[in-house]
Design an enzyme around this catalytic site. Sequence first.
Site: not given
Length: 486
Positions: A178, A236, A174, A212, A48, A336, A231, A90-91
């Site tokens: 790996k 994952h 992702h 994490e 944007r 976390k 998350d 502007d998406l």
Amino acid sequence: MIDVSPPFTFVLFGATGDLSLRKILPALYRAHCSGTLAEAGRIVAVARVAIDTEAYLAWVDDNVRPHVDADWDAQVWETFLGRIDYISLDLACPDQFSVLGAHLNAACGPRVFYLATGPQLFVSICRGLATAGLNEAARIVLEKPLGHDLKSSMEINDTVGEIFDEQQTYRIDHYLGKESVQNLLALRFGNALFEPLWRREWIDSVQITIAEELGMEGRGEFYDQTGALRDMVQNHLLQLLAIVAMEPPHTMSADAVRDEKLRVLRALKPIDGEALSRCVVRGQYQAGVSRGIPVPAYVQEAGIPAGSQTETFVAIKAEIDNWRWAGVPFFLRTGKRLPERGTEIVVNFRAVPHALLGASSLRAGANRLVIGLQPKESIRLHCLAKRPGDGMQLESVSLNLDFDQCFSGKRMDAYERLLLDAIHGRLALFVRRDEQEQAWRWVEPIQAHWRMSTKPPKHYGAGTWGPVAAGAMLAQHGHCWPEAEY
């Protein structure tokens, strides 16, 4: 021999975002360095911000280059920047996509549209592409999270599916790119040594941890609407579980591999009723010390509302109701502000049936396969060996199975591999719609239970391995997390 891509046009939506500068553009640069991108391949950055290509390239030089310092070469960097054009859009306005269409009219090769944006923009971007006639013979790459529950995920998938068919849709995770995950498949299906042992008769438990060290790092507002379950677990962790537990596919084609992962997800025993309190632990970090530095509690982080009940830690005991895995617990954990950053899969083999060589031969974790995914990718087999000297004293030793010393050349980054697969049109390492929605079905009872519960998340100090209850859950089943063994 280098596998060079066909000529391509790679369109990156959200090109000024954090994901683009930390992961996607560095991965494309590494592929450019290695010679795997066709010379005719172009990168079109879309965002944007109202700037021109020259200003965007200056931004890339300032913000992306620090993430490729180890691979940076001035001349190669300049040729990489020469691949990039920038378009301001502007998406959220599909009518503006005619500008992109005009720019891509002369583009060559397959078009890959990468949506490195929030999921709230996925629908408008896809509609904009359709309005401009850009969806034909193109590929769309969708980043997670894809929705916030099963209903919203299905709504996004329905809209995307009206514009791009399933063979055009690349849902990226992702972790599947790996090297060590690929090596796990090679070890299982390419060697007679492991496949006969990969079953309930010989495996005692499996533990998968995504730890994490960092806290919110300015992402508090986003994270508070997401939490650790959405998350990390729904995507994952469940994808890694499916890779570990899947049956041998009849071929390594995309759908054959994804069919077997789907069978695992469908075989996951539902966690509901009484099992929700017995098999699931949710936690939230409090103030503590990380790497010797005092850090605040989650609710004291910027962007976090007072009294937030969002979980920053989840531990789950999962079971797979099928012939191969019945009775084998799969312990999943993510959090976390844990003591260190790391992702690993630990396959614990059963102890020998008789302590012929002493009690140490029956010790938990004496025989295990440990697959490290980050920060270092590795595969190590732990077993017992006799300590040199008089007597029969056993000691744990490890064998390095990641073969770093055996192969020359650089290891490919996960994003680099997946981006190249999207350009080549290879779907095997991407998540199919039915896999993704089955994962949502499994986590939804947990989400619903937490919404209705009056019990807050269990507290744990920043810099520790999570709530005490997570260790107690394993102890009830005669197991412990790896760090508790030392």
